[in-house]
Design an enzyme around this catalytic site. Structure first.
Site, mmCIF file in Angstrom:
data_model
loop_
_atom_site.group_PDB
_atom_site.id
_atom_site.type_symbol
_atom_site.label_atom_id
_atom_site.label_comp_id
_atom_site.label_asym_id
_atom_site.label_seq_id
_atom_site.Cartn_x
_atom_site.Cartn_y
_atom_site.Cartn_z
ATOM 1 N N SER A 92 0.895 -1.096 0.003
ATOM 2 C CA SER A 92 0.104 -0.011 0.210
ATOM 3 C C SER A 92 0.706 1.057 -0.163
ATOM 4 O O SER A 92 1.850 0.942 0.392
ATOM 5 C CB SER A 92 -0.894 -0.116 1.249
ATOM 6 O OG SER A 92 -1.568 1.239 1.490
ATOM 7 N N TYR B 125 -1.965 -1.094 10.816
ATOM 8 C CA TYR B 125 -2.075 -1.533 9.283
ATOM 9 C C TYR B 125 -0.935 -0.846 8.569
ATOM 10 O O TYR B 125 -0.266 -1.547 7.755
ATOM 11 C CB TYR B 125 -3.459 -0.722 8.976
ATOM 12 C CG TYR B 125 -3.443 -0.866 7.515
ATOM 13 C CD1 TYR B 125 -3.893 -2.113 6.584
ATOM 14 C CD2 TYR B 125 -3.362 0.131 6.328
ATOM 15 C CE1 TYR B 125 -3.869 -2.203 5.311
ATOM 16 C CE2 TYR B 125 -3.431 0.069 5.066
ATOM 17 C CZ TYR B 125 -3.669 -1.137 4.466
ATOM 18 O OH TYR B 125 -3.725 -1.306 3.182
HETATM 19 N N1 LIG Z 1 -8.792 0.031 -1.171
HETATM 20 C C1 LIG Z 1 -7.817 0.876 -0.849
HETATM 21 O O1 LIG Z 1 -7.692 2.253 -0.744
HETATM 22 C C2 LIG Z 1 -6.391 0.060 -0.753
HETATM 23 C C3 LIG Z 1 -5.051 1.023 -0.678
HETATM 24 C C4 LIG Z 1 -4.198 0.459 -0.682
HETATM 25 C C5 LIG Z 1 -3.796 -0.980 -0.672
HETATM 26 N N2 LIG Z 1 -4.852 -1.735 -0.604
HETATM 27 C C6 LIG Z 1 -4.717 -3.071 -0.437
HETATM 28 O O2 LIG Z 1 -5.321 -3.980 -1.416
HETATM 29 C C7 LIG Z 1 -5.719 -5.174 -1.207
HETATM 30 C C8 LIG Z 1 -7.077 -5.404 -1.523
HETATM 31 O O3 LIG Z 1 -7.966 -4.524 -0.839
HETATM 32 P P1 LIG Z 1 -9.372 -4.010 -1.426
HETATM 33 O O4 LIG Z 1 -9.231 -2.516 -1.428
HETATM 34 O O5 LIG Z 1 -9.621 -4.568 -2.614
HETATM 35 O O6 LIG Z 1 -10.290 -4.318 -0.408
HETATM 36 P P2 LIG Z 1 -11.605 -5.146 -0.200
HETATM 37 O O7 LIG Z 1 -12.510 -4.609 -1.260
HETATM 38 O O8 LIG Z 1 -12.109 -4.857 1.300
HETATM 39 O O9 LIG Z 1 -11.183 -6.533 -0.676
HETATM 40 C C9 LIG Z 1 -10.728 -7.540 0.332
HETATM 41 C C10 LIG Z 1 -10.610 -8.787 -0.116
HETATM 42 O O10 LIG Z 1 -9.922 -9.626 1.033
HETATM 43 C C11 LIG Z 1 -10.711 -10.609 1.226
HETATM 44 N N3 LIG Z 1 -10.402 -10.731 2.489
HETATM 45 C C12 LIG Z 1 -10.583 -10.070 3.636
HETATM 46 N N4 LIG Z 1 -10.486 -10.498 4.723
HETATM 47 C C13 LIG Z 1 -10.074 -11.887 4.607
HETATM 48 C C14 LIG Z 1 -9.683 -12.908 5.247
HETATM 49 N N5 LIG Z 1 -9.799 -12.945 6.731
HETATM 50 N N6 LIG Z 1 -9.477 -14.103 4.740
HETATM 51 C C15 LIG Z 1 -9.712 -14.236 3.166
HETATM 52 N N7 LIG Z 1 -10.101 -13.145 2.617
HETATM 53 C C16 LIG Z 1 -10.142 -12.137 3.334
HETATM 54 C C17 LIG Z 1 -12.152 -10.026 1.088
HETATM 55 O O11 LIG Z 1 -13.014 -11.056 0.997
HETATM 56 P P3 LIG Z 1 -14.296 -11.855 1.795
HETATM 57 O O12 LIG Z 1 -14.848 -10.947 2.794
HETATM 58 O O13 LIG Z 1 -14.996 -12.750 0.936
HETATM 59 O O14 LIG Z 1 -12.962 -12.723 2.727
HETATM 60 C C18 LIG Z 1 -11.780 -9.446 -0.350
HETATM 61 O O15 LIG Z 1 -11.943 -10.250 -1.376
HETATM 62 C C19 LIG Z 1 -5.488 -5.186 0.324
HETATM 63 O O16 LIG Z 1 -4.239 -5.861 0.710
HETATM 64 C C20 LIG Z 1 -5.379 -3.546 0.796
HETATM 65 O O17 LIG Z 1 -4.655 -3.568 2.112
HETATM 66 C C21 LIG Z 1 -6.081 -1.070 -0.482
#
Ligand SMILES: NC(=O)c1ccc[n+]([C@@H]2O[C@H](COP(=O)([O-])OP(=O)(O)OC[C@H]3O[C@@H](n4cnc5c(N)ncnc54)[C@H](OP(=O)(O)O)[C@@H]3O)[C@@H](O)[C@H]2O)c1
Length: 267
Positions: A138, A151
């Site tokens: 991130s 985080y």
């Molecule tokens: N969105 C942002 O602004 C942002 C910025 C920087 C980095 N990131 C990183 O990008 C990555 C993806 O995030 P996103 O933004 O796509 O978030 P998201 O929309 O909340 O998606 C998260 C994914 O991870 C899965 N997940 C959550 N907890 C889990 C668990 N305990 N076991 C297995 N799977 C799990 C969720 O599915 P289920 O709920 O079905 O388990 C979902 O498929 C993360 O590593 C996050 O830190 C995001």
């Protein structure tokens, strides 16, 4: 059968990556907790792209889950040629007030399961002298962020782990890449419980100068970087500039100004 395994593929960035890879006719293994969403996506992708899409429902915030996911791929005779460690969750608010159990669960998901899956799948990649591992960190990995303390520290781990591993894996032709997204329109804030005031306070400084990306944009940038055999991609032009700028300021200064901004926005 050869396949690409994506964690956190039921929504957000992971799902967007799955959609792009499916249109490139790659066989997939989707991992997340929500089995119904995984099943629906797997059926949709199989039907539209005539590829094989399997899914494994697993809670990667538990210690046994990574081994179970690995064992399941072995049982199904899947050869994981690319591992995308994308699943991750955030948390925000004053550290002392947050639930210790959920902070530790987040570390298990963001760090320990990522390390475990990498270790498990790397063995075969090393033996085969080929494979790809992509870890999602991130923009938070460049900064100590008060009120998102655990985080942001978890993502520093992912960044350092991945950049060091990149070099270790070169002699046996395993390509390792780090993806650092910035703020992206996904379920992330709501899953982290920071879609209300906490999120606004956290993002006040950063948000004003940096536009949100869509998960599709992040997935496109990741795949373009992978096609060019890059080891490192910060998605979004403004995020790239911000990541470079962050290196110019001492961490203590950055943490102090984030904390001040958060407290000011709390009044
Ligand atoms: N969105 C942002 O602004 C942002 C910025 C920087 C980095 N990131 C990183 O990008 C990555 C993806 O995030 P996103 O933004 O796509 O978030 P998201 O929309 O909340 O998606 C998260 C994914 O991870 C899965 N997940 C959550 N907890 C889990 C668990 N305990 N076991 C297995 N799977 C799990 C969720 O599915 P289920 O709920 O079905 O388990 C979902 O498929 C993360 O590593 C996050 O830190 C995001």
């Amino acid at each position: 059968m050869k396949a690409i395994l994506i964690t956190g593929a039921s929504g957000g960035i992971g799902k967007a990556i799955a959609l792009k890879l499916a249109s490139r006719k790659q066989n997939l293994v989707l991992v997340a907790r929500n089995e119904a969403k995984l099943k629906e996506l797997a059926e949709q992708l199989t039907k539209h792209h005539r590829i094989s899409v399997e899914y494994i429902a697993a809670d990667l915030s538990t210690t046994a889950a990574s081994q179970q996911v690995f064992d399941e791929t072995q049982k199904r005779q899947l050869q994981i040629v690319t591992l995308i460690n994308n699943a991750g969750i955030g948390s925000g608010g004053e550290f002392a007030e947050l639930s210790l159990q959920s902070e530790l669960g987040m570390l298990q998901l963001n760090i320990s399961s990522l390390v475990a899956l990498t270790h498990l799948f790397l063995q075969e990649m090393k033996a085969r002298k080929g494979g790809t591992i992509i870890n999602v960190a991130s923009m938070a990995s460049f900064l100590p962020i008060p009120y998102m303390t655990t985080y942001s520290a978890s993502k520093v781990f992912v960044r350092h782990f991945t950049q060091a591993l990149t070099q270790e894996c070169k002699p046996y032709n395993v390509h390792v890449m780090l993806l650092c997204p910035g703020l992206t329109k996904t379920n992330f804030n709501s899953a982290a419980g920071i879609d209300g005031k906490v999120g606004q306070r956290l993002n006040a400084e950063y948000n004003s100068s940096t536009p949100l990306q869509t998960p599709e944009q992040v997935a496109d940038e990741m795949l373009n970087a992978l096609d060019k055999k890059k080891h490192y991609i910060v998605s979004g032009k403004m995020n790239r500039m911000a990541s470079r700028l962050s290196a110019l300021f001492p961490n203590a200064f950055v943490a102090k100004s984030f904390a001040r901004s958060y407290r000011k926005n709390s009044q």
